[in-house]
Scaffold this active site. Structure first.
Site, PDB file in Angstrom:
ATOM      1  N   ASP A 143     -19.185  -7.937  -9.830  1.00 14.74           N
ATOM      2  CA  ASP A 143     -17.851  -7.261  -9.437  1.00 14.74           C
ATOM      3  C   ASP A 143     -18.004  -6.741  -8.004  1.00 14.74           C
ATOM      4  OD1 ASP A 143     -16.895  -7.707 -12.020  1.00 14.74           O
ATOM      5  OD2 ASP A 143     -17.934  -5.517 -12.575  1.00 14.74           O
ATOM      6  N   LYS A 173     -16.745 -11.128  -5.438  1.00 20.57           N
ATOM      7  CA  LYS A 173     -17.219 -12.830  -5.040  1.00 20.57           C
ATOM      8  C   LYS A 173     -15.855 -13.633  -4.954  1.00 20.57           C
ATOM      9  CE  LYS A 173     -19.597 -12.496  -8.684  1.00 20.57           C
ATOM     10  NZ  LYS A 173     -19.801 -11.325  -9.012  1.00 20.57           N
ATOM     11  N   GLY A 174     -15.065 -13.232  -6.018  1.00 17.78           N
ATOM     12  CA  GLY A 174     -13.700 -13.997  -5.856  1.00 17.78           C
ATOM     13  C   GLY A 174     -13.070 -14.165  -4.679  1.00 17.78           C
ATOM     14  N   LYS A 175     -12.802 -12.818  -4.129  1.00 13.95           N
ATOM     15  CA  LYS A 175     -12.030 -12.946  -2.628  1.00 13.95           C
ATOM     16  C   LYS A 175     -12.719 -13.793  -1.673  1.00 13.95           C
ATOM     17  CE  LYS A 175     -11.131  -9.698   0.842  1.00 13.95           C
ATOM     18  NZ  LYS A 175     -10.914  -8.324   1.443  1.00 13.95           N
ATOM     19  N   ASN A 179     -17.309 -13.910 -19.374  1.00 13.13           N
ATOM     20  CA  ASN A 179     -17.898 -12.654 -19.008  1.00 13.13           C
ATOM     21  C   ASN A 179     -17.607 -12.373 -17.631  1.00 13.13           C
ATOM     22  OD1 ASN A 179     -19.584 -14.521 -18.153  1.00 13.13           O
ATOM     23  ND2 ASN A 179     -21.411 -13.441 -18.717  1.00 13.13           N
ATOM     24  N   GLY A 185     -15.347 -11.969 -13.979  1.00 15.07           N
ATOM     25  CA  GLY A 185     -13.789 -11.526 -13.932  1.00 15.07           C
ATOM     26  C   GLY A 185     -13.582 -11.635 -12.460  1.00 15.07           C
ATOM     27  N   HIS A 186     -13.020 -12.289 -11.817  1.00 13.99           N
ATOM     28  CA  HIS A 186     -12.961 -12.624 -10.539  1.00 13.99           C
ATOM     29  C   HIS A 186     -11.321 -12.426 -10.121  1.00 13.99           C
ATOM     30  CE1 HIS A 186     -16.962 -15.265 -10.383  1.00 13.99           C
ATOM     31  NE2 HIS A 186     -17.080 -14.101 -10.928  1.00 13.99           N
ATOM     32  N   THR A 187     -11.164 -11.395  -9.365  1.00 13.06           N
ATOM     33  CA  THR A 187      -9.879 -11.173  -8.796  1.00 13.06           C
ATOM     34  C   THR A 187      -9.585 -11.262  -7.363  1.00 13.06           C
ATOM     35  OG1 THR A 187     -10.321  -8.893 -10.224  1.00 13.06           O
ATOM     36  CG2 THR A 187      -8.160  -8.995  -8.808  1.00 13.06           C
ATOM     37  N   GLN A 227     -21.573 -13.279 -12.124  1.00 17.60           N
ATOM     38  CA  GLN A 227     -22.330 -12.189 -12.483  1.00 17.60           C
ATOM     39  C   GLN A 227     -23.098 -11.746 -10.990  1.00 17.60           C
ATOM     40  OE1 GLN A 227     -22.323 -14.733 -15.283  1.00 17.60           O
ATOM     41  NE2 GLN A 227     -20.528 -13.538 -15.749  1.00 17.60           N
ATOM     42  N   GLY A 237     -10.264  -4.434   2.162  1.00 13.08           N
ATOM     43  CA  GLY A 237      -8.959  -4.322   1.410  1.00 13.08           C
ATOM     44  C   GLY A 237      -9.121  -5.395   0.319  1.00 13.08           C
TER      45      GLY A 237
HETATM   46  P1  GDP Z   1     -16.166 -10.118  -8.397  1.00  9.93           P
HETATM   47  O1  GDP Z   1     -16.304 -10.555  -9.989  1.00  9.93           O
HETATM   48  O2  GDP Z   1     -17.265 -10.212  -7.625  1.00  9.93           O
HETATM   49  O3  GDP Z   1     -15.178 -11.583  -7.935  1.00  9.93           O
HETATM   50  O4  GDP Z   1     -15.242  -8.996  -8.341  1.00  9.93           O
HETATM   51  P2  GDP Z   1     -14.053  -8.315  -9.188  1.00  9.93           P
HETATM   52  O5  GDP Z   1     -12.808  -8.931  -8.916  1.00  9.93           O
HETATM   53  O6  GDP Z   1     -14.369  -8.103 -10.672  1.00  9.93           O
HETATM   54  O7  GDP Z   1     -14.017  -6.919  -8.705  1.00  9.93           O
HETATM   55  C1  GDP Z   1     -13.728  -6.804  -7.194  1.00  9.93           C
HETATM   56  C2  GDP Z   1     -12.423  -5.838  -7.133  1.00  9.93           C
HETATM   57  O8  GDP Z   1     -12.421  -5.346  -5.856  1.00  9.93           O
HETATM   58  C3  GDP Z   1     -11.159  -6.684  -7.254  1.00  9.93           C
HETATM   59  O9  GDP Z   1     -10.198  -5.941  -7.847  1.00  9.93           O
HETATM   60  C4  GDP Z   1     -10.705  -7.136  -5.752  1.00  9.93           C
HETATM   61  O10 GDP Z   1      -9.318  -7.230  -5.646  1.00  9.93           O
HETATM   62  C5  GDP Z   1     -11.258  -5.852  -5.006  1.00  9.93           C
HETATM   63  N1  GDP Z   1     -11.524  -6.021  -3.763  1.00  9.93           N
HETATM   64  C6  GDP Z   1     -12.448  -7.173  -3.132  1.00  9.93           C
HETATM   65  N2  GDP Z   1     -12.773  -6.602  -2.030  1.00  9.93           N
HETATM   66  C7  GDP Z   1     -12.159  -5.718  -1.493  1.00  9.93           C
HETATM   67  C8  GDP Z   1     -12.284  -4.878  -0.320  1.00  9.93           C
HETATM   68  O11 GDP Z   1     -12.741  -5.202   0.726  1.00  9.93           O
HETATM   69  N3  GDP Z   1     -11.669  -3.646  -0.567  1.00  9.93           N
HETATM   70  C9  GDP Z   1     -10.845  -2.970  -1.528  1.00  9.93           C
HETATM   71  N4  GDP Z   1     -10.505  -2.061  -1.487  1.00  9.93           N
HETATM   72  N5  GDP Z   1     -10.934  -3.812  -2.792  1.00  9.93           N
HETATM   73  C10 GDP Z   1     -11.759  -5.042  -2.693  1.00  9.93           C
HETATM   74  P1  IMO Z   2     -18.826 -11.044 -12.485  1.00  8.17           P
HETATM   75  O1  IMO Z   2     -18.860 -12.494 -12.321  1.00  8.17           O
HETATM   76  C1  IMO Z   2     -20.105  -7.288 -14.099  1.00  8.17           C
HETATM   77  C2  IMO Z   2     -22.433  -7.616 -17.674  1.00  8.17           C
HETATM   78  C3  IMO Z   2     -21.834  -6.880 -18.935  1.00  8.17           C
HETATM   79  C4  IMO Z   2     -23.207  -6.550 -19.560  1.00  8.17           C
HETATM   80  C5  IMO Z   2     -24.139  -7.381 -19.175  1.00  8.17           C
HETATM   81  C6  IMO Z   2     -24.224  -8.545 -20.381  1.00  8.17           C
HETATM   82  O2  IMO Z   2     -17.149 -10.604 -12.609  1.00  8.17           O
HETATM   83  O3  IMO Z   2     -19.261 -10.301 -11.432  1.00  8.17           O
HETATM   84  P2  IMO Z   2     -22.692 -10.588 -21.229  1.00  8.17           P
HETATM   85  O4  IMO Z   2     -21.308 -10.374 -21.787  1.00  8.17           O
HETATM   86  O5  IMO Z   2     -22.965 -11.335 -20.255  1.00  8.17           O
HETATM   87  O6  IMO Z   2     -23.766 -10.693 -22.104  1.00  8.17           O
HETATM   88  O7  IMO Z   2     -22.856  -8.872 -20.849  1.00  8.17           O
HETATM   89  O8  IMO Z   2     -23.666  -8.075 -18.106  1.00  8.17           O
HETATM   90  N1  IMO Z   2     -21.683  -8.482 -16.904  1.00  8.17           N
HETATM   91  C7  IMO Z   2     -21.190  -8.336 -15.969  1.00  8.17           C
HETATM   92  N2  IMO Z   2     -20.841  -7.206 -15.208  1.00  8.17           N
HETATM   93  N3  IMO Z   2     -19.472  -8.472 -13.538  1.00  8.17           N
HETATM   94  C8  IMO Z   2     -19.649  -9.658 -14.407  1.00  8.17           C
HETATM   95  O9  IMO Z   2     -19.314 -10.661 -13.835  1.00  8.17           O
HETATM   96  C9  IMO Z   2     -20.207  -9.609 -15.616  1.00  8.17           C
HETATM   97  N4  IMO Z   2     -20.883 -10.324 -16.473  1.00  8.17           N
HETATM   98  C10 IMO Z   2     -21.576  -9.594 -17.367  1.00  8.17           C
HETATM   99  O10 IMO Z   2     -21.015  -5.840 -18.694  1.00  8.17           O
HETATM  100  O11 IMO Z   2     -23.719  -5.159 -18.912  1.00  8.17           O
HETATM  101 MG    MG Z   3     -15.785  -9.240 -11.871  1.00  8.49          MG
END
Ligand code: GDP
Ligand code: IMO
Ligand code: MG
Length: 403
Positions: A21, A24-26, A46, A48-50, A224, A393
């Site tokens: 989290d 990466k998605g951004k 598992n 979730g890329h926003t 991940q 942001g």
């Molecule tokens: P990922 O799994 O690595 O793609 O990340 P996630 O999408 O799970 O979580 C990152 C969160 O932070 C998302 O809600 C993005 O919209 C938000 N985000 C990404 N970059 C920034 C940033 O530079 N500033 C802020 N405030 N939010 C960000």
């Molecule tokens: P992204 O790609 C954050 C965590 C789970 C748990 C552990 C094992 O969005 O960064 P699993 O369901 O894979 O067997 O869970 O790994 N986990 C993540 N935490 N971001 C993720 O993916 C994750 N994928 C798995 O919360 O601790």
């Molecule tokens: Mg994520």
């Protein structure tokens, strides 16, 4: 080559350097405009890329985050475990936004299928553990268990009659895990998927090889993160796949020497969802403050993320296993209100100066307050890797690029 790609080269990878989290998605969405092929390598829903484009939020679990860019080729590689109804739903949502996918989606024939019963087994396993991992319950561990046991079902068999095989699993799954397999639903999901995406299933190794030899550029979207890696992470509180650059290359069947750059993505602080060690976890009000300012709730499960401070020692470990060419430090703006910012360096929590001013939306390094610049420079000095990208942001435009 153009723009950023001229400094990153034609095969770029984006890898999470903490516990997921990181954002990466951004960065994938931003870079995708310059690459021909965007590829997911490992893991499953598992992830979730926003990404936020023109104020609209999109969350991807299986599709690469670059897929909003029309015309880009999309690959789901051999290392993935794919829950078919989740993929169908994601494709339908994109189509609902007027984005066509099926004419440019390439799914590996060697990727494994996550069945509904894998999700149930995931839950049952969690309940049976003395100390649960806090998985996403997306069936990831059990699907990889089947893969390693060589009893998994790969995408290449989507069009085959799997009724006998599914039936044969019913009694053993019930006996071992107490879980019922709903054979009818599983077969219905397979049939629906076959109809919709059957034509997308190909040998993606050959596809990527051909892409490279014909001069196409490839952007690899890691899922991940390093500390969740099955070998190098905080075992047993990890996921069941290889989340490093090496794992991504294995998952895609790309030769390691073809990679031209690897961007390690790290939040300017740190979060973790699920159980396990977290040395720099914040205490008291800071935990909640970071969560609220950063919107730290899981994109996949909605769980509140645990929050804390940047651990540069961990970034160095992540760099040791990946060889990052750049950092993308994300969510700098979330620290805007902090008086002082604790950071773990060489095993000690040091307090760096905060900047107490607004960095949200800033797109040039020179415009950052002095203490924010010093914060970034300290990361560079302690890791020996330059910070090529800084997130200020959630929006696509809210990024400082320094490559
Ligand atoms: P990922 O799994 O690595 O793609 O990340 P996630 O999408 O799970 O979580 C990152 C969160 O932070 C998302 O809600 C993005 O919209 C938000 N985000 C990404 N970059 C920034 C940033 O530079 N500033 C802020 N405030 N939010 C960000
Ligand atoms: P992204 O790609 C954050 C965590 C789970 C748990 C552990 C094992 O969005 O960064 P699993 O369901 O894979 O067997 O869970 O790994 N986990 C993540 N935490 N971001 C993720 O993916 C994750 N994928 C798995 O919360 O601790
Ligand atoms: Mg994520």
């Amino acid at each position: 080559m153009s723009g950023i790609q001229s400094s990153l080269g034609p095969v770029t990878s984006v890898i999470g350097a903490q516990w997921g989290d990181e954002g990466k998605g951004k960065i994938v969405d931003i870079l995708a405009s310059e690459y021909d092929v965007i590829a997911r390598a490992c893991g499953g829903a598992n992830a979730g890329h926003t990404i936020v484009v023109e104020g609209e939020k999109h969350v991807f679990h299986l599709m690469p985050s670059g897929c909003l860019h029309e015309g880009k080729q999309i690959v789901l590689g051999s290392g993935l475990v794919i829950h078919l109804p989740t993929l169908m739903k994601e494709i339908e949502t994109l189509e609902g936004h007027g984005i066509s996918i099926l004419d440019r989606l390439h799914i590996s024939n060697a990727a494994h299928i996550v069945f509904d019963y894998h999700k149930e087994v995931d839950g049952a396993l969690e309940e049976s553990r003395p100390q649960p991992i806090g998985t996403t319950k997306r069936g990831i561990g059990p699907a990889y268990m089947d893969k390693a046991a060589r009893t998994g079902v790969r995408m290449e068999r989507l069009g085959k009659d799997l009724s006998k095989e599914m039936q044969s699993r019913v009694s053993s799954i019930k006996k071992i895990y107490g879980v019922d397999v709903d054979v009818e639903t599983e077969l219905k999901n397979i049939a629906e998927a076959q109809e919709k995406i059957g034509h997308c299933i190909i040998d993606t190794v050959a596809y990527l090889s051909e892409a490279r030899t014909t001069g196409k550029s490839i952007l690899i979207e890691g899922a991940q993160a390093v500390l969740l890696d099955i070998d190098h992470g905080t075992y047993p509180f990890v996921t069941s796949s290889s989340t490093t650059l090496a794992g991504a290359l294995q998952g895609l069947g790309l030769p390691p020497m073809c990679v031209t750059s690897c961007i390690g993505v790290a939040k300017a602080y740190c979060t973790r969802v699920g159980e396990g060690v977290f040395d720099t976890e914040a205490e008291g009000g800071a935990q909640e403050r970071l969560r609220e300012r950063g919107g730290e709730y899981g994109s996949t499960t909605g769980r509140p993320r645990r929050t804390g401070w940047l651990n540069i020692d961990q970034l160095n470990i992540a760099n040791a296993t990946n060889g990052f060419t750049h950092w993308n430090v994300t969510k700098l703006d979330v620290l805007d209100e902090e008086e002082v910012i604790p950071v773990m360096i060489n095993g000690k929590l040091e307090e760096l100066a905060g900047w107490k001013s607004n960095t949200a939306g800033i797109t040039s390094f020179d415009k950052l307050p002095e203490s924010a610049q010093a914060y970034i420079k300290r990361i560079e000095a302690e890791t020996g890797v330059s910070v090529g990208f800084i997130g200020t942001g959630p929006g696509r435009e809210e990024m400082i690029t320094r490559t």
